[in-house]
Each structure stands twice: as structure tokens, then as C-alpha cells.
Design a protein around this motif. Structure first.
Motif, PDB file in Angstrom:
ATOM      1  N   ARG A  78       0.656  -1.202   0.003  1.00 25.13           N
ATOM      2  CA  ARG A  78      -0.195  -0.040  -0.158  1.00 25.13           C
ATOM      3  C   ARG A  78       0.873   1.372  -0.029  1.00 25.13           C
ATOM      4  NH1 ARG A  78      -4.578   0.384   4.511  1.00 25.13           N
ATOM      5  NH2 ARG A  78      -2.479   0.856   5.724  1.00 25.13           N
ATOM      6  N   ASP A  79       2.165   0.996   0.625  1.00 17.35           N
ATOM      7  CA  ASP A  79       2.996   2.453   0.479  1.00 17.35           C
ATOM      8  C   ASP A  79       3.847   2.321  -0.563  1.00 17.35           C
ATOM      9  OD1 ASP A  79       4.099   0.145   1.480  1.00 17.35           O
ATOM     10  OD2 ASP A  79       5.225   1.025   3.151  1.00 17.35           O
ATOM     11  N   ASN A  80       3.592   1.544  -1.896  1.00 16.60           N
ATOM     12  CA  ASN A  80       4.359   1.499  -3.085  1.00 16.60           C
ATOM     13  C   ASN A  80       5.540   1.036  -3.019  1.00 16.60           C
ATOM     14  OD1 ASN A  80       1.934   2.701  -4.446  1.00 16.60           O
ATOM     15  ND2 ASN A  80       2.744   4.912  -3.833  1.00 16.60           N
ATOM     16  N   VAL A  81       5.619  -0.254  -2.431  1.00 17.85           N
ATOM     17  CA  VAL A  81       6.903  -0.726  -2.311  1.00 17.85           C
ATOM     18  C   VAL A  81       6.860  -2.141  -2.986  1.00 17.85           C
ATOM     19  CG1 VAL A  81       8.846  -1.597  -0.638  1.00 17.85           C
ATOM     20  CG2 VAL A  81       7.608   0.354  -0.161  1.00 17.85           C
ATOM     21  N   THR A  82       7.705  -2.553  -3.875  1.00 16.91           N
ATOM     22  CA  THR A  82       7.722  -3.855  -4.460  1.00 16.91           C
ATOM     23  C   THR A  82       8.384  -4.784  -3.665  1.00 16.91           C
ATOM     24  OG1 THR A  82       7.862  -2.564  -6.984  1.00 16.91           O
ATOM     25  CG2 THR A  82       8.114  -5.146  -6.702  1.00 16.91           C
ATOM     26  N   VAL A  83       7.645  -6.056  -3.324  1.00 17.87           N
ATOM     27  CA  VAL A  83       8.214  -6.944  -2.575  1.00 17.87           C
ATOM     28  C   VAL A  83       7.881  -8.400  -3.371  1.00 17.87           C
ATOM     29  CG1 VAL A  83       8.130  -5.761  -0.456  1.00 17.87           C
ATOM     30  CG2 VAL A  83       5.911  -7.174  -1.041  1.00 17.87           C
ATOM     31  N   ARG A  84       8.564  -9.405  -2.760  1.00 20.63           N
ATOM     32  CA  ARG A  84       8.350 -10.650  -3.162  1.00 20.63           C
ATOM     33  C   ARG A  84       7.822 -11.627  -1.832  1.00 20.63           C
ATOM     34  NH1 ARG A  84      12.154 -13.316  -7.384  1.00 20.63           N
ATOM     35  NH2 ARG A  84      11.088 -12.046  -8.774  1.00 20.63           N
ATOM     36  N   VAL A  85       6.952 -12.286  -1.826  1.00 22.46           N
ATOM     37  CA  VAL A  85       6.369 -13.026  -0.418  1.00 22.46           C
ATOM     38  C   VAL A  85       6.018 -14.411  -1.045  1.00 22.46           C
ATOM     39  CG1 VAL A  85       4.883 -12.721   1.451  1.00 22.46           C
ATOM     40  CG2 VAL A  85       5.451 -10.768   0.257  1.00 22.46           C
ATOM     41  N   SER A 125      -1.566  -4.292   2.464  1.00 23.59           N
ATOM     42  CA  SER A 125      -0.837  -4.067   3.768  1.00 23.59           C
ATOM     43  C   SER A 125       0.351  -3.312   3.445  1.00 23.59           C
ATOM     44  CB  SER A 125      -0.066  -5.506   4.210  1.00 23.59           C
ATOM     45  OG  SER A 125      -1.136  -6.368   4.480  1.00 23.59           O
ATOM     46  N   GLU A 126       0.887  -2.399   4.290  1.00 20.47           N
ATOM     47  CA  GLU A 126       2.236  -1.798   4.226  1.00 20.47           C
ATOM     48  C   GLU A 126       3.367  -2.449   4.599  1.00 20.47           C
ATOM     49  OE1 GLU A 126       1.694   1.706   6.709  1.00 20.47           O
ATOM     50  OE2 GLU A 126       0.242   2.763   5.689  1.00 20.47           O
ATOM     51  N   LEU A 127       4.608  -2.116   4.174  1.00 18.97           N
ATOM     52  CA  LEU A 127       5.756  -2.847   4.366  1.00 18.97           C
ATOM     53  C   LEU A 127       6.034  -3.126   5.845  1.00 18.97           C
ATOM     54  CD1 LEU A 127       8.072  -3.951   3.077  1.00 18.97           C
ATOM     55  CD2 LEU A 127       9.446  -1.553   3.141  1.00 18.97           C
ATOM     56  N   ASP A 128       5.789  -2.139   6.676  1.00 21.75           N
ATOM     57  CA  ASP A 128       6.037  -2.366   8.240  1.00 21.75           C
ATOM     58  C   ASP A 128       5.115  -3.460   8.475  1.00 21.75           C
ATOM     59  OD1 ASP A 128       8.125  -0.359   8.197  1.00 21.75           O
ATOM     60  OD2 ASP A 128       6.517   1.305   8.746  1.00 21.75           O
ATOM     61  N   ASP A 129       3.975  -3.479   8.084  1.00 20.33           N
ATOM     62  CA  ASP A 129       3.241  -4.683   8.755  1.00 20.33           C
ATOM     63  C   ASP A 129       3.611  -6.184   8.228  1.00 20.33           C
ATOM     64  OD1 ASP A 129       1.596  -3.096   9.904  1.00 20.33           O
ATOM     65  OD2 ASP A 129       0.054  -2.855   8.105  1.00 20.33           O
ATOM     66  N   ASP A 168      17.229  -4.226  -3.402  1.00 22.67           N
ATOM     67  CA  ASP A 168      18.390  -3.789  -2.731  1.00 22.67           C
ATOM     68  C   ASP A 168      18.394  -2.304  -2.287  1.00 22.67           C
ATOM     69  OD1 ASP A 168      19.469  -6.309  -3.162  1.00 22.67           O
ATOM     70  OD2 ASP A 168      20.157  -5.675  -5.181  1.00 22.67           O
ATOM     71  N   SER A 169      17.648  -1.359  -3.121  1.00 24.24           N
ATOM     72  CA  SER A 169      17.588  -0.029  -2.445  1.00 24.24           C
ATOM     73  C   SER A 169      16.941   0.029  -1.614  1.00 24.24           C
ATOM     74  CB  SER A 169      16.974   0.543  -3.927  1.00 24.24           C
ATOM     75  OG  SER A 169      15.641   0.155  -4.047  1.00 24.24           O
ATOM     76  N   MET A 170      15.945  -0.701  -1.404  1.00 21.93           N
ATOM     77  CA  MET A 170      14.947  -0.698  -0.110  1.00 21.93           C
ATOM     78  C   MET A 170      15.894  -1.105   1.277  1.00 21.93           C
ATOM     79  SD  MET A 170      12.261   0.439   1.434  1.00 21.93           S
ATOM     80  CE  MET A 170      11.467   1.142   0.043  1.00 21.93           C
ATOM     81  N   LYS A 171      16.428  -2.046   1.036  1.00 25.21           N
ATOM     82  CA  LYS A 171      17.387  -2.666   1.999  1.00 25.21           C
ATOM     83  C   LYS A 171      18.502  -1.554   2.503  1.00 25.21           C
ATOM     84  CE  LYS A 171      17.249  -7.351   0.787  1.00 25.21           C
ATOM     85  NZ  LYS A 171      17.807  -8.779   0.621  1.00 25.21           N
ATOM     86  N   ARG A 172      19.035  -0.532   1.601  1.00 24.82           N
ATOM     87  CA  ARG A 172      20.064   0.285   1.941  1.00 24.82           C
ATOM     88  C   ARG A 172      19.224   1.278   2.662  1.00 24.82           C
ATOM     89  NH1 ARG A 172      22.023  -0.944  -3.058  1.00 24.82           N
ATOM     90  NH2 ARG A 172      20.753   0.783  -4.164  1.00 24.82           N
ATOM     91  N   SER A 173      17.996   1.765   2.138  1.00 27.33           N
ATOM     92  CA  SER A 173      17.354   2.783   2.958  1.00 27.33           C
ATOM     93  C   SER A 173      17.170   2.389   4.283  1.00 27.33           C
ATOM     94  CB  SER A 173      16.276   2.980   2.059  1.00 27.33           C
ATOM     95  OG  SER A 173      16.474   3.697   0.838  1.00 27.33           O
ATOM     96  N   MET A 174      16.453   1.207   4.447  1.00 26.96           N
ATOM     97  CA  MET A 174      16.390   0.720   5.903  1.00 26.96           C
ATOM     98  C   MET A 174      17.260   0.554   6.744  1.00 26.96           C
ATOM     99  SD  MET A 174      13.429  -2.343   4.841  1.00 26.96           S
ATOM    100  CE  MET A 174      13.015  -2.914   6.661  1.00 26.96           C
TER     101      MET A 174
END
Length: 300
Positions: A78-85, A125-129, A168-174
Motif C-alpha cells: 500500500r505504500d508503493n514498495v515492490t516485494v516478493r512474498v 498491507s504496508e511494508l512495516d506490517d 536492494d535499494s530498499m534494504k539500503r534505505s532501511m
């Protein structure tokens, strides 16, 4: 002779007929009997199951808990983050008749529903959830899969989200965010420690001001600590009381150093030099004679 052959043929046919009418059902299975294509309401339990030859057909249904891995699904939160689950589903059959009649391949059907539900839960869902509140997401995913599965005679025991793969970019930001958060906590803890230390030091200063002997004991303790470190050089602190004694014994005029407070030399304080005619010649400038009281005041 012909009679014996006919008898053997009849016995063989009877044995074949009996063999086709006997089935073995294991403990974790249930037998569904179809008689001329119509299912019988009663299921056959574990053990020997007798069916009518030619008329009946027995189908076995596994009642064990089945572990179904759900392949990784790509989605956008929901917060526009591409993930693979990816996830795993645990289910079991509770109504073997409905499983055998209502759905053609219940395992494949549950897999398709699980994939669609997983993609749906990612978008809601959001990424934090997804990272921290998986228990609630597991419960929601279980309800989404269990609703259609109940009509097929299948019960969903448990659904677990196994892994969340981030770019990878999201991992660096986190990582930068986590580092900044730890730095903030470190600074807050350091500031709180400085505040508590300053309060304790203020209380200690008040006690030492009321009891000067406590300051001397603290100085002696410092000397002991320095000597315990086996240093070749020992620094002794200068007594503060001696400085205060010198301050009290020195007059205010000498401490101020104001030249206006020193009396000017008078003619009687100079030593004139005379020549042979008895007249005074000033071959050198006159030296003022400092009074004894002033000289004594300079030397403590």
C-alpha cells in the motif's frame, strides 16, 4: 474331464470376483463408494471394505494434514514498495464426500486460492506490517483461504508467511534508517547520563562546601588511584586551603595591584648625593624608598 475344467473355471471366476470386491482402507484414509455412479452417504473406515463387484467403485481420500508451499508472489504494498512474498498452507480434509464430489482437484484449487489471497493481502498491507506484524496478516490470509475451502470439505489449519524479499535499494534505505535510529537513542542516553551526573556532582559540591575535609579526602583518594596505576610520575595536588590562607593574609591593596595606592616618594625618602662644594648633584635619578610597611605587605 470337462467337468473338472468347468469347475476350475468357476472357482477362478469366483476368486476373481471376490478379489475385486475386497478393498483395504488404511488408518489415515476414508473410502467413498460410488454405486452405478451415485455416491453412497456412508464412508468406509480403515480395514477391509467389501463392495459389490461391477456395480461399486471405491475412491480413497487422504485425511492427513497436507503441507502446501505457495510459490513466491510479486506485489506492490500500500505504500508503493515492490516485494516478493512466499507462504505455506496447512490444510486437511474434514468431509471426504464433498471433497470427492464438489471439487475435481481440491489440492490445486486450494493452491490457486492461496496465491490470489497472498497477492491481495500484499496490496492491502504496508511494508512495516509485512515485516513486523505477520501474525495478524497470517490470520487474515487464513480467513481468506478458508472461506471457499469450507465449501469443498477442507479446513485450513494454519497459514504462515515464510519470507519477504525486498529490493536492494530498499534494504539500503532501511539500513540507514536503523543506523539513524540507533544514533538517536545513543545520544539521548548520553544526554540523560550527563544530566544525572551533573545533578550528582552538584550535590557533592554542596557537601564539600559544608565540609572542607571531604575535599581533602577526595584528593587523597585521587592520589591513591593514580599511584595504583603504577605510573612513574606522581602528580600531587596543591592544597586549596593554602591558597585561601595566602589570599586571606594578603591585603586588598597588594592583591589589587593598583599603583595609585602606593604612596609617592617624598624628598625625605631620597638620598641626595653631594659634590665637594656641598651642593647636591643629581648624577642619577633618585631612588624612592619604599616604606617598611609596604615592603612587608608584599612578602607574605
Amino acid at each position: 474331464m470337462i467337468t473338472i475344467v468347468v469347475l476350475i473355471a468357476v472357482v477362478a471366476a469366483a476368486l476373481a470376483l471376490v478379489g475385486s470386491s475386497v478393498r483395504i482402507v488404511t488408518q489415515y484414509e476414508r473410502g467413498i463408494v460410488f454405486r452405478f455412479g451415485r455416491v453412497l452417504p456412508e464412508t468406509r473406515g480403515p480395514g477391509l471394505a467389501l463392495i459389490a463387484p461391477v456395480a461399486d467403485r471405491l475412491e480413497k481420500v487422504n485425511m492427513q494434514i497436507v503441507t502446501l508451499p505457495v510459490p513466491s508472489q510479486d506485489g506492490i504494498t500500500r505504500d508503493n514498495v515492490t516485494v516478493r512474498v512466499d507462504a505455506v498452507v496447512y490444510y486437511r480434509v474434514v468431509d471426504p464426500v464433498r471433497v470427492a464430489v464438489d471439487v475435481q482437484d481440491y489440492g490445486s484449487a486450494i493452491l490457486q486460492v492461496a496465491q490470489a489471497s497472498l497477492r491481495s493481502i500484499i496490496g492491502k498491507s504496508e511494508l512495516d506490517d509485512l515485516l513486523s506484524n505477520r501474525e495478524r496478516l497470517n490470520q487474515g490470509l487464513e480467513l481468506m483461504i478458508d472461506n471457499p475451502a469450507v465449501g469443498w470439505g477442507v479446513h485450513i489449519d494454519r497459514v504462515e508467511i515464510k519470507d519477504v524479499v525486498l529490493p536492494d535499494s530498499m534494504k539500503r534505505s532501511m539500513s540507514r534508517q536503523a543506523e539513524a535510529e540507533r544514533e538517536r537513542r545513543s545520544r539521548v542516553i548520553t544526554a540523560e547520563g550527563e544530566l544525572q551526573a551533573s545533578q550528582k556532582l552538584a550535590q557533592a559540591a554542596e557537601v564539600m562546601a559544608e565540609h572542607p575535609a571531604a575535599l581533602q579526602l577526595r584528593l587523597l583518594q585521587t592520589v591513591v588511584e593514580v599511584a595504583a596505576e603504577k605510573n612513574s610520575t606522581l602528580v600531587l595536588p596543591f592544597p586549596v586551603e593554602l591558597l585561601r590562607f595566602l589570599e586571606r593574609s594578603t591585603p586588598a591593596e597588594a592583591r589589587s595591584g593598583d599603583p595609585a595606592t602606593v604612596p609617592e616618594p617624598t624628598p625625605a625618602m631620597t638620598r641626595p648625593e653631594t659634590n665637594g662644594a656641598g651642593t647636591a648633584e643629581s648624577s642619577a635619578p633618585a631612588k624612592p624608598i619604599v616604606p617598611a610597611a609596604t615592603h612587608a605587605a608584599v612578602q607574605p
